[in-house]
Enzyme design. Structure first.
Site: not given
Ligand code: CP3
Length: 348
Positions: A23, A27, A36, A72, A147
């Site tokens: 990540r 954010r 965003r 994602d 999920y």
């Molecule tokens: O920079 C990076 O690592 C690449 C981007 C990336 C995202 N998601 C962008 C994202 C990667 C590698 C993921 C993988 C992902 N998505 C995982 C596996 C990694 C982990 O964290 O365990 C999982 C479980 C997801 C599912 C998911 N998507 C979650 C749990 C969330 C967070 C929800 C929150 O708002 O806290 C997301 C949203 C997400 N995916 C964000 C980002 C940057 C959050 C920011 C946003 O909404 O813009």
């Protein structure tokens, strides 16, 4: 091309320890928050120009040794027929959860070259701009299933586990379909130019070792066997996997991701030096005053003891409240430490 990260994946010696962050685009960055405000997360992921900007921008501001494609784990599920939304502060929410074999039968096979061309295009754009290797990724089959079955994030994975035990055939069919899709998607990303791939099996740590070994590992084995021949290093990561390491070790991946709950030296002692390790600073530790951050980073480097095959990373994704300047300072700190500083054989 800076090849420190790829050398470490292969267990080869490096000048300094390579570092990147899960990540690293997100954010915590003001520039990401600005984008965003105008685009939804999935709009960023589906637009190759915006995706490349987010992916490469993070690399350039942090000075890390690898890029990870901005996307994602849910992205490949949409063309398979799964409707979902990614909600801020919650995560993925699936409109119609999958809970029976009949639901699995309705999933369409993934054809990445047809369905996910925007990913290939984003990879090409990143490669033109980057001086470091690009990591492609996908979710692990169990993590994706969680999920789909729960319909969103979960604390106990009750619906997923209940199905796994009450209708093993149906649940195995789901893991099989997901593994096939993940294998096809990772292979596609490698063909389009990803130099390595990471399987994010974030939530497998919820499983008892016997259930992991019996019900999930066979799918992971086939997945790894399908992707291996393409030649790109494979990283396998999950949270809370300390008790699963004896099984994960047998997968034959190149790099094993560690969260922060197991000391790196303990994991190394269990895993041996045949596979590289990635991690394992507590993502919350970078919220601490700098001397604490530096001491914790040094402790991890010392625990590795100068052995080749260590990629410095956090034990999970960067938290939104992280100060970008501290992350940048951490990268420079790790890069300023000669490999082996902690002394060979220091387990702890
Ligand atoms: O920079 C990076 O690592 C690449 C981007 C990336 C995202 N998601 C962008 C994202 C990667 C590698 C993921 C993988 C992902 N998505 C995982 C596996 C990694 C982990 O964290 O365990 C999982 C479980 C997801 C599912 C998911 N998507 C979650 C749990 C969330 C967070 C929800 C929150 O708002 O806290 C997301 C949203 C997400 N995916 C964000 C980002 C940057 C959050 C920011 C946003 O909404 O813009």
């Amino acid at each position: 091309m800076n090849d420190r990260f790829l050398r470490a994946c292969r267990g080869e010696p490096t000048d300094v320890t390579p570092v990147w962050f899960m990540r690293q685009a997100g954010r915590y960055q003001p520039e990401y928050r600005r984008l965003r405000a105008r685009y939804r997360l999935l709009e960023l992921a589906r637009d190759p120009a915006l995706c490349a900007e987010v992916t490469c921008g993070a690399v350039e501001s942090l000075g890390v040794d690898a890029a990870i494609l901005f996307s994602d784990i849910m992205v490949p599920l949409e063309p398979m027929g799964v409707a979902f939304d990614i909600r801020e502060g919650t995560g993925p929410v699936v409109s119609a959860p999958i809970r029976r074999a009949a639901d699995v039968e309705r999933l369409r096979p993934l054809e990445p070259e047809r369905h996910l061309r925007f990913v290939g295009e984003a990879i090409h754009r990143c490669r033109e701009r980057l001086a470091v290797p690009l990591i492609g990724f996908a979710g692990g089959p169990f993590t994706l299933a969680s999920y789909l079955v729960e319909g969103g994030p979960s604390r106990d994975y009750a619906a997923t586990k209940r199905w796994m035990w009450t209708d093993p055939e149906g649940f195995q069919l789901l893991l099989e379909r997901l593994s096939e899709a993940v294998a096809a998607f990772l292979a596609y990303q490698i063909r389009e130019g990803a130099a390595a791939v990471q399987i994010f099996d974030s939530w497998v740590g919820a499983l008892a070792p016997e259930d992991y070994a019996e019900r999930v590992l066979p799918h992971l084995r086939r997945l790894v066997q399908a992707v291996r021949p393409l030649g790109a290093p494979i990283i396998y990561f999950g949270v809370g996997t300390a008790t699963l390491l004896p099984w994960i070790r047998t997968l034959g991946v190149d790099v094993i991701g560690l969260d922060w709950r197991i000391p790196l030296g303990t994991a190394r002692a269990q895993l041996g030096d045949q596979q590289a390790v990635q991690g394992n600073l507590d993502p919350a530790a970078v919220l601490a005053p700098w001397p604490v951050v530096a001491a914790k980073a040094d402790a991890i480097l010392a625990a590795n003891g100068g052995r080749p095959g260590h990629i410095f990373n956090l034990g999970h994704g960067v938290l939104p409240e992280t100060d970008p300047a501290i992350l940048r300072r951490l990268v420079d700190w790790v890069h300023a430490r000669p490999v082996g500083e902690g002394g060979r054989g220091a387990h702890g």
